[in-house]
Design a protein around this motif. Structure first.
Motif, PDB file in Angstrom:
ATOM      1  N   GLY A 107       0.815  -1.215   0.000  1.00 57.52           N
ATOM      2  CA  GLY A 107       0.000   0.000   0.000  1.00 57.52           C
ATOM      3  C   GLY A 107       0.842   1.256   0.000  1.00 57.52           C
ATOM      4  O   GLY A 107       0.450   2.278  -0.579  1.00 57.52           O
ATOM      5  N   SER A 108       2.011   1.193   0.634  1.00 59.05           N
ATOM      6  CA  SER A 108       2.868   2.383   0.660  1.00 59.05           C
ATOM      7  C   SER A 108       3.372   2.751  -0.730  1.00 59.05           C
ATOM      8  O   SER A 108       3.736   3.893  -0.978  1.00 59.05           O
ATOM      9  N   LYS A 109       3.366   1.794  -1.621  1.00 62.60           N
ATOM     10  CA  LYS A 109       3.769   2.094  -2.999  1.00 62.60           C
ATOM     11  C   LYS A 109       2.777   3.045  -3.667  1.00 62.60           C
ATOM     12  O   LYS A 109       3.170   3.908  -4.439  1.00 62.60           O
ATOM     13  N   LEU A 110       1.510   2.863  -3.356  1.00 63.36           N
ATOM     14  CA  LEU A 110       0.496   3.759  -3.931  1.00 63.36           C
ATOM     15  C   LEU A 110       0.713   5.178  -3.434  1.00 63.36           C
ATOM     16  O   LEU A 110       0.672   6.139  -4.197  1.00 63.36           O
ATOM     17  N   GLY A 111       0.943   5.306  -2.131  1.00 66.60           N
ATOM     18  CA  GLY A 111       1.226   6.618  -1.565  1.00 66.60           C
ATOM     19  C   GLY A 111       2.504   7.197  -2.126  1.00 66.60           C
ATOM     20  O   GLY A 111       2.587   8.399  -2.407  1.00 66.60           O
ATOM     21  N   GLY A 112       3.503   6.353  -2.301  1.00 67.66           N
ATOM     22  CA  GLY A 112       4.772   6.799  -2.864  1.00 67.66           C
ATOM     23  C   GLY A 112       4.629   7.356  -4.263  1.00 67.66           C
ATOM     24  O   GLY A 112       5.252   8.362  -4.614  1.00 67.66           O
ATOM     25  N   ALA A 113       3.790   6.726  -5.061  1.00 73.83           N
ATOM     26  CA  ALA A 113       3.575   7.209  -6.430  1.00 73.83           C
ATOM     27  C   ALA A 113       2.969   8.614  -6.418  1.00 73.83           C
ATOM     28  O   ALA A 113       3.320   9.454  -7.251  1.00 73.83           O
ATOM     29  N   LEU A 114       2.098   8.879  -5.465  1.00 74.09           N
ATOM     30  CA  LEU A 114       1.524  10.222  -5.341  1.00 74.09           C
ATOM     31  C   LEU A 114       2.567  11.212  -4.841  1.00 74.09           C
ATOM     32  O   LEU A 114       2.655  12.344  -5.334  1.00 74.09           O
ATOM     33  N   LEU A 115       3.353  10.802  -3.859  1.00 72.65           N
ATOM     34  CA  LEU A 115       4.374  11.676  -3.293  1.00 72.65           C
ATOM     35  C   LEU A 115       5.490  11.982  -4.290  1.00 72.65           C
ATOM     36  O   LEU A 115       6.112  13.048  -4.220  1.00 72.65           O
ATOM     37  N   ALA A 116       5.759  11.069  -5.194  1.00 73.98           N
ATOM     38  CA  ALA A 116       6.836  11.263  -6.172  1.00 73.98           C
ATOM     39  C   ALA A 116       6.639  12.538  -6.975  1.00 73.98           C
ATOM     40  O   ALA A 116       7.617  13.172  -7.395  1.00 73.98           O
ATOM     41  N   LYS A 117       5.403  12.949  -7.146  1.00 74.52           N
ATOM     42  CA  LYS A 117       5.116  14.173  -7.908  1.00 74.52           C
ATOM     43  C   LYS A 117       5.626  15.416  -7.193  1.00 74.52           C
ATOM     44  O   LYS A 117       5.805  16.461  -7.806  1.00 74.52           O
TER      45      LYS A 117
END
Length: 178
Positions: A107-117
């Motif tokens: 699940g942290s990968k999903l959050g990470g993809a958003l944070l990467a922006k």
């Protein structure tokens, strides 16, 4: 009720706390971003190793493609930093606990993809960038939903433990910032 639904419902408070804490990091600032990565580096490698040692390959044969610790190490090195001390990994004594811990990491990968922006192009961001094969998250969710664990409480407990470790890691790193 699927294990995913149970995990989502019974860890929502932990998830909100972690989101709130890590939402305080300004990822556009080099030092704050470094602090963010250091916090993750305190738990992600330990949790991934625990998951691997608990036998994840029998549940997710593509596990090696899902590991993010090497990407995290590379980003931290690119920022000229060293790895911080690891927190103790979660105890994963059964398949249910394994699914619970994995639920948090995946699940942290999903959050990470958003944070990467939020990370400027001049900073390394391979850890947060979406990776893995197309459909990997869908495959994980399907396997989680199809899991037939005897003890959903063990999955919830493991997930809550991993969320708590993320909180502790974030707090430790924030306390170290002048």
């Amino acid at each position: 009720m699927s294990l995913r639904s149970v995990l989502r419902a019974q860890t929502a408070d932990c998830h909100a706390e972690v989101d709130m804490l890590f939402g305080t990091f300004d990822l556009s600032n080099r030092e704050r971003y470094r602090t963010f990565l250091r916090a993750h580096a305190r738990i992600v490698p330990a949790a991934e190793n625990a998951i691997e040692n608990a036998g994840i390959l029998r549940l997710l044969p593509d596990w090696s493609e899902r590991r993010r610790a090497p990407l995290l190490f590379a980003d931290i090195r690119a920022l000229g930093d060293q790895m911080p001390a690891l927190l103790s990994p979660p105890a994963l004594g059964c398949e249910a606990a394994l699914w619970g811990a994995l639920y948090v990491l995946e699940g942290s990968k999903l959050g990470g993809a958003l944070l990467a922006k939020s990370v400027p192009d001049h900073l390394p961001s391979s850890y947060l960038a979406p990776q893995g094969s197309k459909g990997a998250m869908r495959l994980f969710m399907e396997r989680l939903d199809a899991s037939d664990v005897d003890d959903p409480a063990a999955a919830v407990s493991a997930a809550r433990t991993v969320f708590d470790l993320f909180l502790k890691a974030g707090q430790l790193e924030l306390e170290a910032v002048p």
